[in-house]
Motif scaffolding. Structure first.
Motif, short mmCIF file in Angstrom:
data_model
loop_
_atom_site.label_atom_id
_atom_site.label_comp_id
_atom_site.label_asym_id
_atom_site.label_seq_id
_atom_site.Cartn_x
_atom_site.Cartn_y
_atom_site.Cartn_z
N ALA A 1 -33.17 -8.31 -18.72
CA ALA A 1 -32.62 -6.98 -18.99
C ALA A 1 -32.94 -5.99 -17.88
N THR A 2 -34.08 -6.17 -17.23
CA THR A 2 -34.52 -5.21 -16.20
C THR A 2 -34.35 -5.73 -14.79
N TRP A 3 -33.88 -6.95 -14.63
CA TRP A 3 -33.71 -7.60 -13.32
C TRP A 3 -35.03 -7.70 -12.57
N ASP A 4 -36.12 -7.86 -13.31
CA ASP A 4 -37.45 -7.99 -12.71
C ASP A 4 -37.89 -9.44 -12.88
N TRP A 5 -37.62 -10.25 -11.88
CA TRP A 5 -37.91 -11.68 -11.98
C TRP A 5 -39.19 -12.07 -11.25
N TYR A 6 -40.17 -11.20 -11.24
CA TYR A 6 -41.45 -11.57 -10.61
C TYR A 6 -42.06 -12.71 -11.41
N ARG A 7 -42.37 -13.80 -10.75
CA ARG A 7 -42.74 -15.06 -11.41
C ARG A 7 -44.04 -14.98 -12.21
N LEU A 8 -44.87 -14.00 -11.94
CA LEU A 8 -46.12 -13.84 -12.69
C LEU A 8 -45.86 -13.59 -14.17
N HIS A 9 -44.65 -13.15 -14.51
CA HIS A 9 -44.31 -12.82 -15.89
C HIS A 9 -43.77 -14.00 -16.70
N TYR A 10 -43.49 -15.15 -16.05
CA TYR A 10 -42.86 -16.22 -16.83
C TYR A 10 -43.11 -17.64 -16.31
N ASP A 11 -43.57 -17.82 -15.08
CA ASP A 11 -43.64 -19.14 -14.46
C ASP A 11 -45.06 -19.70 -14.53
N PRO A 12 -45.32 -20.70 -15.42
CA PRO A 12 -46.68 -21.22 -15.60
C PRO A 12 -47.31 -21.75 -14.30
N GLU A 13 -46.53 -22.40 -13.43
CA GLU A 13 -47.08 -22.92 -12.17
C GLU A 13 -47.52 -21.78 -11.25
N PHE A 14 -46.70 -20.75 -11.15
CA PHE A 14 -47.03 -19.59 -10.33
C PHE A 14 -48.27 -18.88 -10.88
N VAL A 15 -48.34 -18.76 -12.20
CA VAL A 15 -49.48 -18.12 -12.87
C VAL A 15 -50.76 -18.91 -12.59
N ALA A 16 -50.69 -20.23 -12.68
CA ALA A 16 -51.87 -21.07 -12.42
C ALA A 16 -52.31 -20.93 -10.97
N ALA A 17 -51.37 -20.92 -10.04
CA ALA A 17 -51.70 -20.78 -8.62
C ALA A 17 -52.33 -19.42 -8.33
N ALA A 18 -51.95 -18.41 -9.11
CA ALA A 18 -52.51 -17.07 -8.94
C ALA A 18 -53.87 -16.94 -9.64
N GLN A 19 -54.28 -18.00 -10.33
CA GLN A 19 -55.56 -18.03 -11.06
C GLN A 19 -55.65 -16.91 -12.11
N VAL A 20 -54.54 -16.73 -12.81
CA VAL A 20 -54.46 -15.77 -13.91
C VAL A 20 -54.43 -16.59 -15.20
N PRO A 21 -55.08 -16.11 -16.27
CA PRO A 21 -55.18 -16.92 -17.50
C PRO A 21 -53.86 -17.26 -18.18
N GLY A 22 -52.80 -16.47 -17.93
CA GLY A 22 -51.52 -16.74 -18.56
C GLY A 22 -50.47 -15.81 -17.99
N PRO A 23 -49.20 -16.02 -18.38
CA PRO A 23 -48.13 -15.12 -17.94
C PRO A 23 -48.46 -13.68 -18.34
N VAL A 24 -48.26 -12.76 -17.40
CA VAL A 24 -48.64 -11.36 -17.59
C VAL A 24 -47.45 -10.56 -18.10
N VAL A 25 -47.66 -9.81 -19.18
CA VAL A 25 -46.63 -8.92 -19.72
C VAL A 25 -46.36 -7.82 -18.69
N ASP A 26 -45.10 -7.58 -18.40
CA ASP A 26 -44.70 -6.51 -17.47
C ASP A 26 -45.22 -5.18 -18.01
N GLY A 27 -45.92 -4.44 -17.18
CA GLY A 27 -46.53 -3.17 -17.61
C GLY A 27 -45.54 -2.16 -18.13
N GLN A 28 -44.29 -2.22 -17.66
CA GLN A 28 -43.29 -1.26 -18.13
C GLN A 28 -42.93 -1.48 -19.60
#
Length: 151
Positions: free
Chosen positions: A27-54
């Motif tokens: 809906a917002t055209w914000d496709w930053y992979r940290l919000h939905y891509d498990p492989e990208f999230v794991a590589a970033a060493q974040v515990p899980g997909p991050v909810v968009d702050g907006q």
């Protein structure tokens, strides 16, 4: 009933799951992979997909509109992020009326992430504040008739 200083808004709770996050990204055209891509999230060493702050802004506006109805317009909204929220967590949004004038309401808001597998209860967005204009269902300052030249 007219709002008064000290009135509290009904609490809004929302669990944000991965499906919600992908729908929001679309809906917002914000496709930053940290919000939905498990492989990208794991590589970033974040515990899980991050909810968009907006999303917190959208929830604050939902809380305000649910409380004050279609004759309100969120004129200004500001908030400060405090912690990451992850897919599957629940957020609680609250508000208190701190100012009232003939055509507007000032509201202090807070978003709190409830305890989950990712950690204890923690602030998500705080401080937060909104100026809400009161008017007609078409919005404050809406023209009384059709635009010039329209029939």
């Amino acid at each position: 009933m007219s709002p008064r200083v000290g009135d509290t808004l009904p609490e809004l709770r929302r669990t944000i799951d991965l499906v919600d996050m992908v729908a929001y990204a679309g809906a917002t055209w914000d496709w930053y992979r940290l919000h939905y891509d498990p492989e990208f999230v794991a590589a970033a060493q974040v515990p899980g997909p991050v909810v968009d702050g907006q999303v917190f802004g959208a929830l604050f506006v939902e809380l305000i509109q649910d409380t004050f109805g279609p004759a309100c317009f969120v004129h200004q909204l500001s908030f400060t992020f405090r912690n990451l929220m992850f897919a599957g967590e629940t957020v609680r949004c609250t508000g208190t009326v701190v100012g009232v004038a003939d055509d507007r309401i000032e509201v202090e808001l807070a978003a709190t992430i409830l305890a989950s597998d990712y950690g204890p209860e923690r602030p998500a967005a705080r401080p937060a504040r909104a100026t809400v204009l009161l008017g007609t269902a078409d919005g404050p300052g809406a023209p009384a008739g059709p635009p010039d030249g329209a029939r």
